[in-house]
Design a protein around this motif. Sequence first.
Motif, PDB file in Angstrom:
ATOM      1  N   ASP A 123       0.691  -1.211  -0.269  1.00 44.47           N
ATOM      2  CA  ASP A 123       0.340  -0.372   0.272  1.00 44.47           C
ATOM      3  C   ASP A 123       0.825   1.000  -0.233  1.00 44.47           C
ATOM      4  O   ASP A 123       1.552   1.570   0.910  1.00 44.47           O
ATOM      5  N   MET A 124       0.829   1.803  -0.467  1.00 50.91           N
ATOM      6  CA  MET A 124       1.144   3.551  -0.778  1.00 50.91           C
ATOM      7  C   MET A 124       0.936   4.779  -0.455  1.00 50.91           C
ATOM      8  O   MET A 124       0.960   5.661  -0.264  1.00 50.91           O
ATOM      9  N   VAL A 125      -0.927   4.378  -0.254  1.00 48.30           N
ATOM     10  CA  VAL A 125      -1.417   6.315  -0.149  1.00 48.30           C
ATOM     11  C   VAL A 125      -2.671   5.082   1.476  1.00 48.30           C
ATOM     12  O   VAL A 125      -3.005   4.070   1.455  1.00 48.30           O
ATOM     13  N   ARG A 126      -3.458   6.289   1.582  1.00 52.78           N
ATOM     14  CA  ARG A 126      -4.006   5.512   2.389  1.00 52.78           C
ATOM     15  C   ARG A 126      -5.075   7.552   2.968  1.00 52.78           C
ATOM     16  O   ARG A 126      -4.585   8.797   2.520  1.00 52.78           O
ATOM     17  N   ARG A 127      -6.394   7.152   3.438  1.00 53.69           N
ATOM     18  CA  ARG A 127      -7.162   7.655   3.470  1.00 53.69           C
ATOM     19  C   ARG A 127      -8.111   7.811   4.209  1.00 53.69           C
ATOM     20  O   ARG A 127      -8.445   6.599   4.901  1.00 53.69           O
ATOM     21  N   ARG A 128      -8.840   9.059   4.966  1.00 50.37           N
ATOM     22  CA  ARG A 128      -9.241   8.942   6.245  1.00 50.37           C
ATOM     23  C   ARG A 128     -11.762   8.959   5.560  1.00 50.37           C
ATOM     24  O   ARG A 128     -11.048   9.521   5.390  1.00 50.37           O
TER      25      ARG A 128
END
Length: 163
Positions: free
Chosen positions: A123-128
């Motif tokens: 995983d390279m990105v995350r979002r809330r």
Amino acid sequence: VPGSDWPTSKLFWTDVTGEEAQSKEDIMCPAGWEWTDIWTVDLNRAVDEEGYEYCLDQSVGGFVPVEKTYHLCRRRRWVRTRKRNPDLRQQAAHQRMVRAAEEGWEYSRLFTTKFHLKQRTMDMVRRRRWHRKMVADNPDADAIFIIDPTSDAHEWCEQQKKA
């Protein structure tokens, strides 16, 4: 030494990439699941009669089902089947929802791919994730949404406030 008995490996249990892993006896069945049988060697693939596959160097890969005198590494895969426990299915789903609500993060490899709750190594990105709930100031009030302030509904609301 090629052509002799196989010595015991330094890492007795490894994953598919060759990294150290926990022993099969230490693997617990996840919540909401139950084991249906015992651990068995996976013979349903290209392996010899004992379930081994061989290669020259594990870091390079290239496993084959036939042992040669120059092979230095061998491995076999152990499998165990499980099934969903219908009694614990709702409990496990509730626990997942509680964890997701507490944490609030979703992960993905890219912004254009599907997001998931559990973080993975690639995983390279995350979002809330933000969850909002509408709460009425007055629970006895009518559910009316004013779209146009010049409409009759606006006048009706003003009359209700005066009353």
